[in-house]
Enzyme design. Structure first.
Site, short mmCIF file in Angstrom:
data_model
loop_
_atom_site.label_atom_id
_atom_site.label_comp_id
_atom_site.label_asym_id
_atom_site.label_seq_id
_atom_site.Cartn_x
_atom_site.Cartn_y
_atom_site.Cartn_z
N HIS A 35 0.26 -0.92 -0.41
CA HIS A 35 -0.22 0.38 -0.08
C HIS A 35 0.83 1.32 0.19
O HIS A 35 2.04 1.54 0.85
CB HIS A 35 -0.74 0.17 1.13
CG HIS A 35 -2.16 -1.30 1.11
ND1 HIS A 35 -1.62 -2.43 1.01
CD2 HIS A 35 -2.91 -0.71 0.93
CE1 HIS A 35 -2.77 -2.94 0.75
NE2 HIS A 35 -3.85 -1.82 1.01
N PRO A 36 0.39 1.89 -1.40
CA PRO A 36 0.80 3.57 -1.13
C PRO A 36 1.18 4.42 0.07
O PRO A 36 -0.40 4.06 0.83
CB PRO A 36 0.64 4.12 -1.97
CG PRO A 36 -1.32 3.57 -2.06
CD PRO A 36 -1.17 2.57 -1.67
N SER B 147 -6.41 3.41 -5.85
CA SER B 147 -5.25 4.18 -5.06
C SER B 147 -5.59 5.84 -5.55
O SER B 147 -6.42 6.30 -4.13
CB SER B 147 -4.36 4.44 -4.54
OG SER B 147 -4.08 2.65 -4.16
N GLU C 195 -9.51 6.82 -4.08
CA GLU C 195 -9.75 6.56 -2.76
C GLU C 195 -9.11 7.40 -1.73
O GLU C 195 -9.49 7.94 -1.00
CB GLU C 195 -8.41 5.29 -2.03
CG GLU C 195 -9.63 3.56 -2.15
CD GLU C 195 -8.77 2.41 -2.17
OE1 GLU C 195 -9.18 1.55 -2.96
OE2 GLU C 195 -7.99 2.60 -2.17
N VAL D 66 -1.79 2.26 7.31
CA VAL D 66 -2.95 1.91 6.14
C VAL D 66 -3.80 1.90 7.42
O VAL D 66 -4.71 1.89 7.96
CB VAL D 66 -3.14 0.11 5.69
CG1 VAL D 66 -4.71 -0.02 4.59
CG2 VAL D 66 -1.62 0.06 5.02
#
Ligand code: GUN
Length: 169
Positions: free
Chosen positions: A67-68, A86, A89, A122
């Site tokens: 995840h970034p 992403s 989001e 996250v």
């Protein structure tokens, strides 16, 4: 896309469609191909989450690390690419056009969180707006590493639920 189609299509098509439910981790979708047919979208989601729960900590950490960062410095400065999911989001959380002082706060929190736990923070950005995220950071920084692995996986399951609802309306 429909569940009926996903239940009957070739395995590679299933993995191509369902894979992106989890960020850069198509192995999760690949692991449930043999469990088809799924009776409902919820049953498919549950099977996918069970694969993650049953995976060892190493693969769970690889999933979390896929995840970034939210408001990632490299993405902003070097134009590194986010997945389409992403980008959507982060936009939903109101993170795409922040003031410089908010960007600096995210930078400090992201750095502190990764220094403490060794993986990125996250949180389901579609369920948490900017203020909720900035509130969650200091709270989650007080947790243990085991608590944060569990918390990150729960957030990833929620991210996956929303992505699956987009895929199968
Ligand atoms: N990193 C932290 N939260 C999120 C999220 O909701 N989506 C994605 N893709 N990456 C994240």
């Amino acid at each position: 896309m429909t569940l009926t189609h996903l239940n009957a299509c070739p395995a590679d098509e299933f993995v191509a469609a369902v894979g992106p439910i989890f960020e850069h981790s198509p192995w999760i979708a690949a692991a449930v191909v043999s469990q088809r047919p799924f009776a409902s979208r919820e049953a498919l989601h549950a099977a996918l989450c069970d694969v993650v729960r049953a995976a060892g900590e190493e693969r769970q950490l690889a999933l979390i690390r896929a995840h970034p960062d939210l408001v990632d410095r490299e993405v902003r400065q070097q134009g590194a690419r986010l997945t389409a999911e992403s980008s959507r989001e982060q936009a939903a959380a109101g993170l795409m056009d922040l003031a410089p002082d908010d960007i600096a706060r995210f930078d400090r929190y992201n750095t502190a969180y990764k220094a403490r736990f060794g993986f990125p923070f996250v949180i389901c950005a579609r369920r948490n707006k900017k203020e909720a995220i900035l509130h969650a950071f200091p709270e989650r920084l007080t947790h243990t590493r085991a608590e944060e692995i569990a918390a990150a996986l729960e957030q990833i399951f929620e991210i996956a639920r929303l992505r699956l609802e987009d895929l199968l309306p």
